[in-house]
Design a protein around this motif. Structure first.
Motif, PDB file in Angstrom:
ATOM      1  N   TYR A  20       0.910  -1.231  -0.060  1.00 35.61           N
ATOM      2  CA  TYR A  20      -0.003   0.345   0.005  1.00 35.61           C
ATOM      3  C   TYR A  20       0.823   1.257  -0.068  1.00 35.61           C
ATOM      4  CZ  TYR A  20      -4.336  -2.736   1.331  1.00 35.61           C
ATOM      5  OH  TYR A  20      -5.481  -3.368   1.491  1.00 35.61           O
ATOM      6  N   ALA A  21       1.897   1.070   0.987  1.00 33.47           N
ATOM      7  CA  ALA A  21       2.625   2.252   0.982  1.00 33.47           C
ATOM      8  C   ALA A  21       3.439   2.494  -0.250  1.00 33.47           C
ATOM      9  CB  ALA A  21       3.740   2.063   2.218  1.00 33.47           C
ATOM     10  N   ARG A  22       4.018   1.579  -0.990  1.00 35.18           N
ATOM     11  CA  ARG A  22       4.884   1.915  -2.154  1.00 35.18           C
ATOM     12  C   ARG A  22       4.061   2.362  -3.132  1.00 35.18           C
ATOM     13  NH1 ARG A  22       6.091  -3.681  -2.292  1.00 35.18           N
ATOM     14  NH2 ARG A  22       7.162  -3.474  -0.376  1.00 35.18           N
ATOM     15  N   VAL A  23       2.504   2.139  -3.625  1.00 35.28           N
ATOM     16  CA  VAL A  23       2.013   2.902  -4.577  1.00 35.28           C
ATOM     17  C   VAL A  23       1.109   3.962  -3.931  1.00 35.28           C
ATOM     18  CG1 VAL A  23       1.726   0.666  -5.745  1.00 35.28           C
ATOM     19  CG2 VAL A  23      -0.103   1.241  -4.213  1.00 35.28           C
ATOM     20  N   GLY A  24       1.117   4.165  -2.780  1.00 41.62           N
ATOM     21  CA  GLY A  24       0.354   5.126  -2.286  1.00 41.62           C
ATOM     22  C   GLY A  24      -0.955   4.878  -2.269  1.00 41.62           C
ATOM     23  N   ALA A  25      -1.658   3.747  -2.165  1.00 42.79           N
ATOM     24  CA  ALA A  25      -3.059   3.278  -2.092  1.00 42.79           C
ATOM     25  C   ALA A  25      -3.750   4.072  -1.204  1.00 42.79           C
ATOM     26  CB  ALA A  25      -3.168   1.758  -1.954  1.00 42.79           C
ATOM     27  N   VAL A  26      -3.136   4.088   0.126  1.00 39.43           N
ATOM     28  CA  VAL A  26      -3.691   5.202   1.309  1.00 39.43           C
ATOM     29  C   VAL A  26      -2.530   5.676   2.096  1.00 39.43           C
ATOM     30  CG1 VAL A  26      -5.403   3.203   1.530  1.00 39.43           C
ATOM     31  CG2 VAL A  26      -3.405   2.930   2.969  1.00 39.43           C
ATOM     32  N   ASP A  27      -3.109   6.568   2.780  1.00 38.68           N
ATOM     33  CA  ASP A  27      -2.018   7.441   3.759  1.00 38.68           C
ATOM     34  C   ASP A  27      -1.970   6.753   5.056  1.00 38.68           C
ATOM     35  OD1 ASP A  27      -0.871   9.932   1.753  1.00 38.68           O
ATOM     36  OD2 ASP A  27      -3.322   9.716   1.757  1.00 38.68           O
ATOM     37  N   GLY A  28      -2.853   5.830   5.356  1.00 35.27           N
ATOM     38  CA  GLY A  28      -2.625   5.292   6.778  1.00 35.27           C
ATOM     39  C   GLY A  28      -3.957   4.455   6.742  1.00 35.27           C
ATOM     40  N   PHE A  29      -3.898   3.812   7.908  1.00 33.42           N
ATOM     41  CA  PHE A  29      -5.215   3.126   8.487  1.00 33.42           C
ATOM     42  C   PHE A  29      -5.673   3.525   9.835  1.00 33.42           C
ATOM     43  CE2 PHE A  29      -2.706   0.365   5.657  1.00 33.42           C
ATOM     44  CZ  PHE A  29      -3.770  -0.278   4.789  1.00 33.42           C
TER      45      PHE A  29
END
Lengths: 355, 447
Positions: free
Chosen positions: B383-392
């Motif tokens: 998730y972090a690598r592609v920037g799918a989200v900024d956090g959970f």
């Protein structure tokens, strides 16, 4: 001659509005270690002042002994929110919260929330309604409503939750409203938070005396304050605690109180200007008749230091002050009995006088 | 200058959502603590801060959920006021953001803006507002104003409310004043106020928003700093990001202007097998036999206690046309009969009992990350690598110890992979989230 055994020891509260939010932790800890029984937080319209209830909440977990008592308006606020916020304050302070119920007499406060300006008789009616809503919501959960019964899968016993079903009385001067309930938070740790209000708001045709636990009494001068205390006591009876309001300017750091440059006060409270010794005498005398005195220091850190060093120790030595109790409740400070729940289904139906 | 191309930060952050009224927090476990005592909140907040969490969230409830006309008895219920609790937590934490869910319908803008500013100042620039709306008269019954807003109006109303709050926060010329008067006259309220508080260390509270409808997403793209989304699964998260980036650019803000933190639940173990076993245990406590029946009763509008939770769904029809909002706004308006037909078919198809079916509907299926610490850390690193989200935004299923293993085991794995902060970047929430200082409203005195 009165001895420490013979006399009824009183309590002292200190107004901490002057600390603002920047020095709040320091001020409340200083007040606690000085031996004050309660700290109050004004809800002043003055620029720079943060919300009084939140300052009280911030002070809650930092302290163990001192009660935290914010002013919260009853006229331009939502009674449901106010009740929840105050109940929450009781949780975060471990049962040391109280409420100074005020009635804002301010066209600015009305305009800010787009309501028409209330004054005169309407103020006491709004205050009475808000206090009643608050109290009903606090009682709307019985103390043992959370049962966590694994066998039946029930977290709460719904028979111990009650709708407040409040409606403003006929002839209500403001806009009539109703509140359903129950509260969204379980009953406060104290059951009922002590409610304080200015003596001028309480009495016949105003907020009923049995709706409040204590009144704040003021007079134009220290000399007139004792007479006013006696007068209010005779008007309201013995069931309501009397708290005298006193502004103080003390000799400090080599400066006489009279020569200190302090801004004039518009509080309407009596103002004492002088030495710590003379203040000690005055407080000792006021505490013969009043249950407590709330001090409003002219300059918080300056006057608090003098109070802490010279005034409170001497009053304690004379037996004029009761000992602060760690993890005690504000109800205990005021000498109130445990609060009966008006909706109680378990206690014998002693639906007491509404407190 | 607004950037048109989204740049992944390569990092994720965590928030904690302390749920007050819900079926997800298991209260039946022996180690389950109080939902109201301050010590529970302190433990969770301080544990989160030890794990460098960005934010601590509290929800808001304005009326107790009901079940067949009485308060709902089976789930955790009863919670402190968000801002009062957060002000207290500000005294015992140093860096974590303090997010209060606050409704735009049953608050007044000047009062709410003032209280949020207060929290922001008291906490040294760590406050945030999670903006929610309500439109039902059932909730209104607790307020002076009563029920007054049509469903169609709620985002329009919310946006005017938020704009007014922003103008109030922007009204001080400098950190010491003077304030400019803010005036707003709208369909539902008038505000005429000279604000009392200066800007905080983070300028003004950070804005979170959780709407998911097209209107809600546009509202967030225009107004919010962070979206508290409902799309944690990888592909759905990537798609949601794409959508929000497009809407943010269309709203004249940068591609990176709005951050995304989906709701999530973590069930972890030393091994995948241990985590799966724990998940079965968690689900069995979240949805007991009574919860399963009660869940259906809400949609059927009638008592179903004679039905076996381990048997098939009831053959009788609901007695209501539409489910009531009394379960909470998330349940508002579902067509009950239609839903019952659909569910019976689905349960029969999959061979599910009532209880199994309710677990499939209510457990946080989409939002749950289950597995060993290393497997989950590897997954989150994608998730972090592609920037799918900024956090959970994590909802712990146990109070107050539900974050302990996340902080003790998952966070170090993520830090080792270089995708999770090892220190707070600054002292304000805005700094810690890496958000830019907001542009000042043009002229706060303008209507």
């Amino acid at each position: 001659m009165s001895t420490s055994e013979a006399r009824k020891a009183g309590f002292l509260a200190i107004e901490l509005d002057g600390a603002g939010h920047e020095n709040l932790a320091t001020a409340v800890l200083a007040a606690e270690s000085a031996g004050f029984h309660a700290a109050s937080f004004k809800d002043t319209p003055e620029a720079g002042r943060t919300n009084a209830l939140q300052r009280a909440a911030f002070a809650g977990p930092l302290t163990r002994t001192i009660a935290v008592v914010p002013e919260v308006d009853t006229v331009y606020t939502e009674p449901f929110h106010v009740s929840t916020q105050l109940a929450s304050l009781d949780y975060v302070s471990g049962g040391r919260a109280g409420w100074i119920a005020t009635a804002a007499e301010s066209p600015e406060a009305a305009a800010a929330v787009g309501r028409s300006f209330a004054q005169g008789e309407a103020l006491a009616q709004e205050a009475a309604a808000s206090i009643e809503v608050g109290r009903r919501l606090w009682d709307s959960w019985e103390d043992d409503a959370v049962i966590r019964d694994v066998a039946t899968g029930r977290y709460i016993d719904v028979d111990k939750l009650h709708y407040a079903d409040y409606e403003t009385p006929a002839g209500f001067a403001g806009t009539a409203y109703s509140v359903k309930g129950p509260s969204i938070i379980p009953r406060p740790l104290q059951g009922q938070l002590p409610v304080l209000a200015a003596a001028s708001l309480v009495g016949e045709g105003l907020v009923p005396a049995d709706a409040v636990d204590a009144v704040l009494v003021s007079a134009p001068t220290p000399e007139l304050l004792s007479a006013e205390i006696v007068d209010v006591r005779s008007r309201l009876g013995a069931s309501v605690a009397i708290v005298a309001e006193l502004d103080v300017v003390l000799d400090s750091r080599g400066q006489s109180a009279a020569s200190r440059q302090v801004p004039p006060s518009e509080s309407g409270h009596a103002r004492f200007v002088g030495s710590a010794t003379a203040l000690t005498e005055l407080l000792d005398s006021l505490l013969q008749d009043a249950d407590g005195v709330r001090l409003h220091p002219a300059v918080l850190d300056v006057d608090l230091e003098e109070l802490s060093r010279l005034v409170l120790p001497e009053l304690r030595r004379r037996g004029a002050l009761r000992a602060p109790v760690q993890d005690g409740t504000f109800r205990a400070v005021l000498g109130l009995a445990p609060a009966e729940n008006r909706f109680s289904t378990t206690a014998a139906a002693t639906v007491a006088a509404g407190k | 200058m607004t950037r048109e191309i989204f740049q992944p930060s390569g990092q994720i952050q965590f928030g904690i959502f302390f749920q007050g009224v819900n079926s997800g927090t298991i209260w039946k476990a022996a180690e389950s603590g109080s939902q109201t005592d301050f010590e529970s909140f302190r433990h969770i907040a301080q544990t989160a801060e030890r794990g460098k969490f960005a934010a601590f969230f509290l929800g808001e409830g304005l009326r107790l959920r009901e079940h067949l006309g009485r308060p709902h008895a089976l789930d955790v219920v009863g919670r402190p006021d968000a801002q009062t609790m957060l002000a207290a937590l500000a005294a015992v934490t140093r860096n974590i953001g303090l997010v209060a869910t606050q409704n735009t319908t049953y608050n007044d803008p000047a009062d709410l803006a003032h209280r949020l500013s207060s929290l922001d100042l008291i906490s040294g620039g760590r406050a945030a507002w999670n903006i929610v709306t309500t439109d039902n008269a059932w909730t209104g019954a607790n307020f002076r104003r009563g029920g007054y807003l049509d469903h169609a109006d709620r985002y329009k109303h919310a946006e005017a409310f938020v704009e007014t709050a922003k103008r109030i926060w922007d009204s001080w010329e400098t950190a010491v004043g003077p304030a400019r008067r803010v005036f707003h006259e709208g369909q539902h309220y008038t505000v005429d106020v000279t604000p009392r508080l200066p800007r905080s260390a983070q300028y003004r509270p950070v804005l979170f928003q959780a709407g998911d409808s097209p209107d809600g997403r546009d509202f967030a793209a225009r107004q919010a700093d962070v979206i508290f989304s409902a799309h944690p699964k990888f592909d759905a998260a990537v798609e949601f990001r794409r959508d929000i980036v497009a809407r943010s650019i269309a709203a004249g803000r940068g591609a990176n202007a709005v951050q995304i933190m989906p709701a999530s639940e973590f069930i972890l173990g030393a091994t995948d097998q241990e985590a799966q076993e724990k998940k079965a245990w968690v689900r069995s406590l979240q949805i007991g036999p009574q919860q399963a029946i009660a869940y259906l009763e809400q949609f059927w509008g009638r008592e179903l206690s004679s039905y076996d939770p381990d048997g098939p769904l009831p053959e009788i029809d609901p007695v209501v046309e539409e489910t009531s909002e009394t379960r909470g706004s998330g349940f508002h308006g579902a067509k009950a009969r239609q839903l019952a037909d659909q569910w019976r078919a689905e349960a029969k198809d999959k061979g599910l009992s009532i209880r199994q079916f309710v677990i499939s509907k209510t457990a946080r299926i989409d939002s749950t990350f289950t597995g060993s610490y290393t497997a989950v850390a590897d997954h989150l690193a994608q998730y972090a690598r592609v920037g799918a989200v900024d956090g959970f935004n994590i909802s712990p299923w146990l109070i107050p110890t539900g974050l302990d293993e996340i902080v003790n085991h998952l966070v170090p794995e993520l830090q080792e992979r270089g995708v999770y902060p090892t220190e707070y970047r600054g002292s304000t929430l805005r700094e810690n989230l890496g958000l830019e200082t907001p542009a000042r409203s043009e002229d706060p005195a303008q209507v």
